[in-house]
Design an enzyme around this catalytic site. Structure first.
Site, PDB file in Angstrom:
ATOM      1  NE  ARG A 187      -4.131   1.730   2.204  1.00 32.84           N
ATOM      2  CZ  ARG A 187      -4.228   2.611   3.198  1.00 32.84           C
ATOM      3  NH1 ARG A 187      -3.363   2.564   4.215  1.00 32.84           N
ATOM      4  NH2 ARG A 187      -5.165   3.537   3.193  1.00 32.84           N
ATOM      5  CG  ASN A 233      -1.372   8.952   2.617  1.00 35.69           C
ATOM      6  OD1 ASN A 233      -1.849   8.015   2.000  1.00 35.69           O
ATOM      7  ND2 ASN A 233      -0.673   9.908   2.018  1.00 35.69           N
ATOM      8  CG  HIS A 289      -1.601   5.270  -0.424  1.00 34.52           C
ATOM      9  ND1 HIS A 289      -2.420   5.986   0.413  1.00 34.52           N
ATOM     10  CD2 HIS A 289      -2.318   4.182  -0.794  1.00 34.52           C
ATOM     11  CE1 HIS A 289      -3.578   5.351   0.540  1.00 34.52           C
ATOM     12  NE2 HIS A 289      -3.531   4.250  -0.171  1.00 34.52           N
ATOM     13  CG  HIS A 296      -8.527  -3.923  -1.384  1.00 43.83           C
ATOM     14  ND1 HIS A 296      -9.600  -3.086  -1.563  1.00 43.83           N
ATOM     15  CD2 HIS A 296      -7.466  -3.105  -1.183  1.00 43.83           C
ATOM     16  CE1 HIS A 296      -9.209  -1.823  -1.478  1.00 43.83           C
ATOM     17  NE2 HIS A 296      -7.904  -1.812  -1.256  1.00 43.83           N
TER      18      HIS A 296
END
Length: 317
Positions: free
Chosen positions: A62, A93, A66, A192
């Site tokens: 992740r 975040n 990001h 996910h």
């Protein structure tokens, strides 16, 4: 999505040109001579971190995602200072991104072995690949040679990163803005299959939506009350939460998507057939996911004389 307007077609081809330039300057053997143990050092640290805490695999993946949605330049790692605002306090975040200490550990080891050579941006890209492999997912060849930013954008982090509250059309648009096809968006959403989400992020779905399995609703509500418990965690894929597989897509077919944005991928829309394909076998999903991750790693990297190689990933040199 006005894909056929002249302006958006121009943007689309501009993005392709950016990818082409970036790919041409990156190379999987970039550190072969300057830091030959770079990749093995990263892999060992990632494996150790995932053994210590399985959830860390999802966290490191992740971090890369990001970072790359603002350009794969490690801007997401920069700490705020009295005169600088980074991206760590952005809505997507704050109280959510984690794994920074693992990156610090890797960077310290690499600075000891080959000072000033391996960028934090490349560490993030390799750590994401190794994290997926560590939890039985696919692997891919990581292109290397990214440099680290000397700036960050809180506003871009707030506006560019997809939200778990998005409907399908907004998800498609958000990924399209970064040059991804709808197919690639669905494949990347399969990340996910590992990781957890805070109650705050899915409370609306489990209490207000009808496109959800009743037994799944009850079991999830037990750990996410209608008030309070915002930070309580639930696995996004309750079937096999620490294994990278295709169970996430099987869950969607059975109306057991945890986040609103998850279930939107199988809700009578254009992506239903792809979710069904991925749910029936993981090999196609693995191939598509790996290819999309290579493409993500090519999102606007800094190369050549742009940026710097940070000594400490948390601050500019």
């Amino acid at each position: 999505m006005a894909l056929y307007s002249h302006s958006s077609m121009f943007c689309f081809f501009a993005i392709l040109l950016i990818f082409g330039d970036a790919s041409a300057q990156l190379s999987p053997t970039y550190y072969a001579k300057t830091c030959p143990r770079a990749l093995s050092t990263i892999q060992t640290a990632v494996n150790n971190a995932v053994v210590k805490e399985h959830r860390m695999g999802a966290s490191l993946l992740r971090l890369h995602f990001h970072d790359c949605f603002q350009g794969c330049d490690a801007s997401v790692l920069l700490d705020d200072t009295s005169s600088f605002t980074g991206e760590k306090t952005a809505g997507p975040n704050v109280d959510s991104l984690r794994g920074f200490e693992v990156i610090d550990t890797i960077k310290t080891s690499l600075e000891s072995a080959c000072p000033g050579v391996v960028s934090c941006a490349d560490i993030l890209a390799v750590a994401a690949r190794d994290s997926v492999a560590a939890v039985t997912g696919p692997s891919w060849t990581v292109q290397l040679g990214r440099r680290d930013s000397t700036t960050a954008s809180l506003s871009a982090a707030n506006s560019d990163i997809p939200s778990p509250a998005m409907d399908l059309k907004d998800l498609i648009s958000s990924f399209s803005n970064k040059g991804f096809s709808t197919k690639e968006m669905v494949a990347l959403s399969g990340s996910h299959t590992i990781g957890q989400a805070r109650c705050l992020m899915f409370r609306g779905r489990i209490y207000n939506e009808t496109t959800i399995d009743s037994e799944f609703t009850k079991s999830t509500q037990s750990n996410c009350p209608i008030t309070g418990g915002d930070s309580n965690l639930s696995p996004i894929d309750a079937t096999s939460p620490v294994i990278f597989d295709n169970a996430y897509f099987k869950n969607l077919v059975n109306s057991k998507g945890l986040l609103h944005s998850d279930q939107q991928l199988f809700s009578g829309g254009s992506t239903d057939s792809q979710v069904t394909t991925y749910s029936s076998g993981f090999s196609t999903f693995f191939t598509d996911f790996a290819n999309a991750m290579v493409k993500m790693g090519n999102l606007s990297p800094l190369t050549g004389s742009n940026g710097e190689i940070r000594t400490n990933c948390r601050k500019i040199n």
